[in-house]
Design an enzyme around this catalytic site. Sequence first.
Site, PDB file in Angstrom:
ATOM      1  N   TYR A 124       0.847  -1.189   0.000  1.00  0.00           N
ATOM      2  CA  TYR A 124       0.000   0.000   0.000  1.00  0.00           C
ATOM      3  C   TYR A 124       0.885   1.244   0.000  1.00  0.00           C
ATOM      4  O   TYR A 124       2.085   1.156   0.233  1.00  0.00           O
ATOM      5  CB  TYR A 124      -0.867  -0.035   1.246  1.00  0.00           C
ATOM      6  CG  TYR A 124      -0.044  -0.096   2.508  1.00  0.00           C
ATOM      7  CD1 TYR A 124       0.047   1.017   3.332  1.00  0.00           C
ATOM      8  CD2 TYR A 124       0.680  -1.241   2.858  1.00  0.00           C
ATOM      9  CE1 TYR A 124       0.820   0.981   4.470  1.00  0.00           C
ATOM     10  CE2 TYR A 124       1.454  -1.279   4.000  1.00  0.00           C
ATOM     11  CZ  TYR A 124       1.522  -0.167   4.807  1.00  0.00           C
ATOM     12  OH  TYR A 124       2.297  -0.183   5.932  1.00  0.00           O
ATOM     13  N   SER A 164       3.917   0.615  10.870  1.00  0.00           N
ATOM     14  CA  SER A 164       3.768  -0.555  10.031  1.00  0.00           C
ATOM     15  C   SER A 164       2.294  -0.754   9.731  1.00  0.00           C
ATOM     16  O   SER A 164       1.437  -0.085  10.303  1.00  0.00           O
ATOM     17  CB  SER A 164       4.329  -1.795  10.728  1.00  0.00           C
ATOM     18  OG  SER A 164       3.491  -2.146  11.812  1.00  0.00           O
ATOM     19  N   LYS A 165       2.020  -1.673   8.834  1.00  0.00           N
ATOM     20  CA  LYS A 165       0.626  -1.851   8.388  1.00  0.00           C
ATOM     21  C   LYS A 165      -0.344  -2.098   9.532  1.00  0.00           C
ATOM     22  O   LYS A 165      -1.529  -1.832   9.412  1.00  0.00           O
ATOM     23  CB  LYS A 165       0.521  -2.987   7.356  1.00  0.00           C
ATOM     24  CG  LYS A 165       1.301  -4.236   7.682  1.00  0.00           C
ATOM     25  CD  LYS A 165       2.594  -4.270   6.865  1.00  0.00           C
ATOM     26  CE  LYS A 165       3.736  -4.832   7.716  1.00  0.00           C
ATOM     27  NZ  LYS A 165       4.976  -4.132   7.695  1.00  0.00           N
ATOM     28  N   ARG A 166       0.156  -2.591  10.645  1.00  0.00           N
ATOM     29  CA  ARG A 166      -0.709  -2.847  11.788  1.00  0.00           C
ATOM     30  C   ARG A 166      -1.197  -1.559  12.442  1.00  0.00           C
ATOM     31  O   ARG A 166      -2.212  -1.543  13.107  1.00  0.00           O
ATOM     32  CB  ARG A 166       0.052  -3.660  12.846  1.00  0.00           C
ATOM     33  CG  ARG A 166       0.631  -4.951  12.345  1.00  0.00           C
ATOM     34  CD  ARG A 166       1.344  -5.676  13.488  1.00  0.00           C
ATOM     35  NE  ARG A 166       0.451  -5.894  14.627  1.00  0.00           N
ATOM     36  CZ  ARG A 166      -0.426  -6.890  14.716  1.00  0.00           C
ATOM     37  NH1 ARG A 166      -0.510  -7.751  13.732  1.00  0.00           N
ATOM     38  NH2 ARG A 166      -1.190  -7.028  15.764  1.00  0.00           N
ATOM     39  N   ASP A 167      -0.426  -0.499  12.275  1.00  0.00           N
ATOM     40  CA  ASP A 167      -0.760   0.747  12.962  1.00  0.00           C
ATOM     41  C   ASP A 167      -1.879   1.509  12.269  1.00  0.00           C
ATOM     42  O   ASP A 167      -1.922   1.600  11.051  1.00  0.00           O
ATOM     43  CB  ASP A 167       0.489   1.642  13.036  1.00  0.00           C
ATOM     44  CG  ASP A 167       1.586   0.997  13.859  1.00  0.00           C
ATOM     45  OD1 ASP A 167       1.285   0.569  14.987  1.00  0.00           O
ATOM     46  OD2 ASP A 167       2.721   0.899  13.367  1.00  0.00           O
TER      47      ASP A 167
END
Length: 447
Positions: free
Chosen positions: A14, A219-222
């Site tokens: 992304y 990171s994508k988790r955030d």
Amino acid sequence: MKPRVRFAPSPTGYLHIGGARTALFNWLYARHTGGTFVLRIEDTDAARNTQEAVDAILSGLRWLGLDWDEGPISGDATGPSKGDRGPYFQSQRKENYQRRVEALLSRDLAYEKDGAIRFRMTREPILIPDLVVGDVMRPLTDREEIDPDWVLVRSDGQPVFHFVNVVDDLEMGITHVIRGEDHLSNTAKHIALFRAFGVEPPKYGHIPLILNPEGSKMSKRDRGASLSTYLEEGFIPEAVNNYLCLLGWSPKDNTEKLSLAEVVERFDLPQILRHNAKFDFEKLLWLQGEYCRELPDDRFYELAVRALAKVGIDTNKFNVNYVKAALDTCKGKIKTFSELPAYGGFYFKDEIVYDPEAAKKSFVPENKPRIEKLREAFAKADPFNAANLEAALKATASELGVKAGVLVHPVRLAVTGNPSGPSLYHLLEVIGKEKVMDRIKRALATF
RNA sequence: GACCCUAUGGUCUAGCGGUUAGGACACCUCCCUUUCACGGAGGUAGCCCGGGUUCGAGUCCCGGUAGGGUCGCCA
């Protein structure tokens, strides 16, 4: 000479919020100086690149309003582009890399080992003059002391990032490299390569990183790490840009809200901060609320209708004046458009679902006669408008010897299903007599 | 481990040798509004530590500490 800057993302996922800010800062610098903003897609890693990621980069930048002067026009690597330094996809520039490798090989600045081609790296410390950080002396690390040379072309024939990045910057005439601070240490390699090619390296400006609230790399988790979040949650690009500008750059005069045009005028590299900044979703939300409140009506309607359509509410089924009147009562109240269905969805639904907590408090037996009486008073309101409804409610409350709130809350809940929302009297007027009567009647049955 | 960058309230920041250390977000209180939000008025909370330099240090220097980054045939 006018600056030429570039944003050179690799389409492996992304569009990261940090990447978006790097693009923004490059764009700002180009616009501030009257220079050129180049978009280059670094799609050398065939295994990890995806078409979706390419499209996300283009659409993300367009959404933010960061137009590029040179670069691809579409996500098609072999498709058309603008600018005379193309192609702007690295996958289409293989011959350049091949030619450059041969040039280094022929001058013994590179050599082959284990099928890979390696660069003869200097063992001397390299001075990195940085427009943001200042002069940085970068000696070899202990690992590099053992073997300072590094791979230019892998044994499978694929050139590596450090190499293609430098070759393209060189051939595209990039004058200023504005990028994340995570590249600062690697810049020594890049400078050495430029020199090997016999040219002076561009000027560098390494900008601080955006960290998550815990203090490590986003990171994508955030929450908020992907730019697509903002498109999906109904953010306004101006708000996102404004917030991003404030992370790592400051206008120095306590101004918080600035239009992109103002930032273009005031932006410059020396004002960029040198320390990383933690991402604060709450502050972004505040700015979003500010921009949302000030949106011109037409744009507000457009974004609102889109947000409702996304959850299956088709506003086309309603009279356009009704839709506008309904949305007017929501404007200034919501911050993001993703809140709208829950906030004002009751205008467009037949089935009202009551908030359980609020129903427990409002829909009680002692309120039943009160609301029945109020419903009778509402029935007589003519015209059925906010002023008359307010008068009717207050008169009824006074007759009953209760505070207005005793009636306000059950009615709101009966008509909207929510414990809070738009101004009660205005919302009743918009919904209209018939539906208001029906909804109150239906709620009365549950007391 | 080596090397590099950084260090002002919880967060984003202003400050450039002398300030009651300023603003914004968030949080708390009150007002407005018989919802919520907006708006208004207050409030809690900060210069990482230790040495220097200086009449005087958040501000300059050195050393710690902490955080981040880089040392790939990833980008």
